[in-house]
Motif scaffolding. Sequence first.
Motif, mmCIF file in Angstrom:
data_model
loop_
_atom_site.group_PDB
_atom_site.id
_atom_site.type_symbol
_atom_site.label_atom_id
_atom_site.label_comp_id
_atom_site.label_asym_id
_atom_site.label_seq_id
_atom_site.Cartn_x
_atom_site.Cartn_y
_atom_site.Cartn_z
ATOM 1 N N ILE A 1 0.862 -1.175 0.000
ATOM 2 C CA ILE A 1 0.000 0.000 0.000
ATOM 3 C C ILE A 1 0.897 1.224 0.000
ATOM 4 N N HIS A 2 0.297 2.382 -0.108
ATOM 5 C CA HIS A 2 1.050 3.625 -0.095
ATOM 6 C C HIS A 2 1.899 3.693 1.168
ATOM 7 N N GLU A 3 3.196 3.788 0.978
ATOM 8 C CA GLU A 3 4.145 3.945 2.088
ATOM 9 C C GLU A 3 4.068 2.840 3.131
ATOM 10 N N GLY A 4 3.808 1.596 2.710
ATOM 11 C CA GLY A 4 3.797 0.515 3.682
ATOM 12 C C GLY A 4 3.220 -0.766 3.135
ATOM 13 N N ILE A 5 2.749 -1.606 4.058
ATOM 14 C CA ILE A 5 2.155 -2.886 3.679
ATOM 15 C C ILE A 5 0.873 -3.123 4.468
ATOM 16 N N MET A 6 0.000 -3.937 3.887
ATOM 17 C CA MET A 6 -1.192 -4.398 4.572
ATOM 18 C C MET A 6 -1.053 -5.909 4.718
ATOM 19 N N ILE A 7 -1.266 -6.391 5.935
ATOM 20 C CA ILE A 7 -1.175 -7.819 6.196
ATOM 21 C C ILE A 7 -2.563 -8.382 6.471
ATOM 22 N N THR A 8 -2.740 -9.629 6.083
ATOM 23 C CA THR A 8 -4.025 -10.298 6.283
ATOM 24 C C THR A 8 -3.824 -11.466 7.237
ATOM 25 N N PRO A 9 -4.420 -11.378 8.421
ATOM 26 C CA PRO A 9 -4.291 -12.482 9.377
ATOM 27 C C PRO A 9 -5.182 -13.656 8.983
ATOM 28 N N PHE B 1 0.977 -15.944 14.203
ATOM 29 C CA PHE B 1 0.839 -14.725 13.404
ATOM 30 C C PHE B 1 1.617 -13.575 14.053
ATOM 31 N N ARG B 2 1.489 -13.423 15.383
ATOM 32 C CA ARG B 2 2.222 -12.368 16.093
ATOM 33 C C ARG B 2 3.724 -12.534 15.888
ATOM 34 N N GLN B 3 4.230 -13.735 16.050
ATOM 35 C CA GLN B 3 5.659 -14.010 15.898
ATOM 36 C C GLN B 3 6.130 -13.621 14.492
ATOM 37 N N GLU B 4 5.366 -14.015 13.474
ATOM 38 C CA GLU B 4 5.746 -13.727 12.086
ATOM 39 C C GLU B 4 5.741 -12.221 11.795
ATOM 40 N N VAL B 5 4.714 -11.535 12.240
ATOM 41 C CA VAL B 5 4.614 -10.102 11.946
ATOM 42 C C VAL B 5 5.632 -9.304 12.758
ATOM 43 N N MET C 1 8.881 -9.117 11.154
ATOM 44 C CA MET C 1 8.956 -8.222 9.998
ATOM 45 C C MET C 1 9.192 -6.768 10.394
ATOM 46 N N ILE C 2 8.813 -6.381 11.598
ATOM 47 C CA ILE C 2 8.806 -4.976 11.985
ATOM 48 C C ILE C 2 10.185 -4.321 11.980
ATOM 49 N N PRO C 3 11.254 -4.959 12.464
ATOM 50 C CA PRO C 3 12.545 -4.256 12.455
ATOM 51 C C PRO C 3 12.994 -3.816 11.061
ATOM 52 N N GLU C 4 12.633 -4.554 10.023
ATOM 53 C CA GLU C 4 13.044 -4.183 8.676
ATOM 54 C C GLU C 4 11.966 -3.380 7.947
ATOM 55 N N HIS C 5 10.847 -3.124 8.609
ATOM 56 C CA HIS C 5 9.723 -2.439 7.988
ATOM 57 C C HIS C 5 9.740 -0.948 8.324
ATOM 58 N N THR C 6 9.496 -0.142 7.326
ATOM 59 C CA THR C 6 9.271 1.283 7.543
ATOM 60 C C THR C 6 7.969 1.640 6.856
ATOM 61 N N GLY C 7 7.285 2.599 7.379
ATOM 62 C CA GLY C 7 6.031 3.031 6.775
ATOM 63 C C GLY C 7 4.828 2.496 7.523
ATOM 64 N N THR C 8 3.697 2.570 6.858
ATOM 65 C CA THR C 8 2.422 2.170 7.431
ATOM 66 C C THR C 8 2.319 0.648 7.521
ATOM 67 N N LEU C 9 1.792 0.177 8.633
ATOM 68 C CA LEU C 9 1.455 -1.236 8.765
ATOM 69 C C LEU C 9 -0.051 -1.309 9.004
ATOM 70 N N ALA C 10 -0.742 -1.930 8.066
ATOM 71 C CA ALA C 10 -2.196 -2.072 8.161
ATOM 72 C C ALA C 10 -2.538 -3.548 8.314
ATOM 73 N N SER D 1 0.122 -5.917 20.677
ATOM 74 C CA SER D 1 1.569 -6.097 20.506
ATOM 75 C C SER D 1 2.081 -5.341 19.286
ATOM 76 N N LEU D 2 1.326 -5.411 18.180
ATOM 77 C CA LEU D 2 1.733 -4.693 16.970
ATOM 78 C C LEU D 2 1.694 -3.190 17.209
ATOM 79 N N HIS D 3 0.651 -2.734 17.871
ATOM 80 C CA HIS D 3 0.548 -1.306 18.201
ATOM 81 C C HIS D 3 1.758 -0.860 19.023
ATOM 82 N N ASP D 4 2.096 -1.625 20.052
ATOM 83 C CA ASP D 4 3.219 -1.279 20.919
ATOM 84 C C ASP D 4 4.545 -1.312 20.167
ATOM 85 N N ALA D 5 4.723 -2.296 19.301
ATOM 86 C CA ALA D 5 5.973 -2.428 18.556
ATOM 87 C C ALA D 5 6.153 -1.294 17.544
#
Length: 119
Positions: free
Chosen positions: A7-15, A27-31, A34-43, A62-66
Amino acid sequence: MPITTRIHEGIMITPPAQLTGELARYFRQEVLAMIPEHTGTLAVDLSHVEAIDADGLSVLVSLHDALSPAALVVVEPSPDMQTELERVRLFELFDIYYQRDPLLESSGDTRTGPSREVA
């Protein structure tokens, strides 16, 4: 590996449709991996989620906090999901998009459904 859509400036993930128990923890472990190498929006696209329990809700927290201070974006929660987010007051933590179009149009992607592309 979660299904992702660019997506614009990021990625959208589907659980998974059942964001419960062991599936939610995986799912939490996998996502989170990904966060340390991710920049931008996470949807997170909740349009296909049929069931969620405490483990699934804790994934969203957890995703919100990370991502903090960046916001986690929740996309197309079903009426049942919306009710659950309101019940536990998590809707206050997330930016919620009730339609995915604004996210996809910004990226030039005109698909209306999730892709099967894995990033």
